[in-house]
Scaffold this motif. Structure first.
Motif, PDB file in Angstrom:
ATOM      1  N   TYR A  51       5.000  42.705  20.355  1.00 38.13           N
ATOM      2  CA  TYR A  51       4.809  43.426  21.525  1.00 38.13           C
ATOM      3  C   TYR A  51       4.560  44.687  21.334  1.00 38.13           C
ATOM      4  O   TYR A  51       5.057  45.458  20.539  1.00 38.13           O
ATOM      5  N   SER A  52       3.836  45.443  22.060  1.00 39.83           N
ATOM      6  CA  SER A  52       3.612  46.571  22.032  1.00 39.83           C
ATOM      7  C   SER A  52       4.309  47.517  23.012  1.00 39.83           C
ATOM      8  O   SER A  52       4.933  47.231  23.851  1.00 39.83           O
ATOM      9  N   TYR A  53       4.070  48.928  22.994  1.00 36.77           N
ATOM     10  CA  TYR A  53       5.135  49.750  23.541  1.00 36.77           C
ATOM     11  C   TYR A  53       4.626  49.597  25.109  1.00 36.77           C
ATOM     12  O   TYR A  53       5.602  49.476  25.974  1.00 36.77           O
ATOM     13  N   PRO A  54       3.251  49.559  25.404  1.00 37.86           N
ATOM     14  CA  PRO A  54       2.906  49.283  26.737  1.00 37.86           C
ATOM     15  C   PRO A  54       3.606  47.930  27.282  1.00 37.86           C
ATOM     16  O   PRO A  54       4.017  47.910  28.585  1.00 37.86           O
ATOM     17  N   ASP A  55       3.710  47.054  26.458  1.00 37.69           N
ATOM     18  CA  ASP A  55       4.133  45.730  27.040  1.00 37.69           C
ATOM     19  C   ASP A  55       5.714  45.856  27.417  1.00 37.69           C
ATOM     20  O   ASP A  55       6.013  45.341  28.473  1.00 37.69           O
ATOM     21  N   ILE A  56       6.379  46.524  26.473  1.00 36.24           N
ATOM     22  CA  ILE A  56       7.581  46.802  26.794  1.00 36.24           C
ATOM     23  C   ILE A  56       8.071  47.899  27.611  1.00 36.24           C
ATOM     24  O   ILE A  56       9.193  47.399  28.584  1.00 36.24           O
ATOM     25  N   ALA A  57       7.223  48.780  27.880  1.00 32.49           N
ATOM     26  CA  ALA A  57       7.303  49.414  29.169  1.00 32.49           C
ATOM     27  C   ALA A  57       7.187  48.828  30.162  1.00 32.49           C
ATOM     28  O   ALA A  57       7.973  49.202  31.344  1.00 32.49           O
ATOM     29  N   VAL A  58       6.263  47.957  30.513  1.00 36.68           N
ATOM     30  CA  VAL A  58       6.204  47.168  31.580  1.00 36.68           C
ATOM     31  C   VAL A  58       7.336  46.239  31.980  1.00 36.68           C
ATOM     32  O   VAL A  58       8.034  46.237  33.224  1.00 36.68           O
TER      33      VAL A  58
END
Length: 165
Positions: A51-58
């Motif tokens: 998972y990427s940082y944008p995925d986790i932020a969402v």
């Protein structure tokens, strides 16, 4: 002016005892930095799973923690890395490596030497004053000659003006 009130020593000791016996109070709200620090292990696990940082932020935003990917990355504590042990070699292996001549060393001498890339910025050993002194010398001579041309000639009366005798 308000009137000062006095407190008895017995009431002070009683208050101190009651304050010491208070139970720990749970925090009602957390800052984003505290929330990310508390969730650091699960976030690192998600990152390791792809998972990427944008995925986790969402995902965090959907669960009620509004955070940008940049803030998430900045607030996330670095994962502790385990120290790697150094490779140890036996004394016999060290002696053997040092006693046999390496053929690569002879080839390295025959190969042309590569020059190091030119360094940018301030070079070691050179001072700023030495570098600028050469440039500054002609300018000061030019300034002095131009001031001499522009300055009016002083008279003897002009020298004594404003001085006490």
């Amino acid at each position: 002016m308000p009137r000062s009130s006095s407190v008895s020593p017995n009431s002070l000791t009683g208050l101190a005892d009651s304050l010491r016996s208070l139970p720990d109070k749970e925090k009602e709200t957390y800052t984003l930095k505290e929330a990310v620090a508390a969730l650091a292990d699960p976030i690192h696990t998600a990152l390791e799973r792809g998972y990427s940082y944008p995925d986790i932020a969402v995902i965090l935003h959907d669960k009620g923690i509004p955070i940008s990917p940049a803030s998430l990355k900045a607030y996330l504590p670095r994962k502790k890395q385990t120290r790697r042990s150094r490779k140890t070699t036996s004394p016999a292996a060290v002696i053997e490596a040092n006693s046999t001549p390496a053929p690569a060393a002879e080839e390295a001498e025959a190969a042309p030497k590569e020059t190091a890339p030119k360094r940018r910025g301030r070079q070691p050993g050179k001072t700023k004053t030495a570098a600028t002194a050469d440039k500054a010398a002609p300018k000061t001579a030019d300034k002095a000659s131009s001031k001499a041309k522009a300055a009016p000639a002083r008279t003897a009366a002009g020298k004594d003006r404003g001085r006490k005798k």
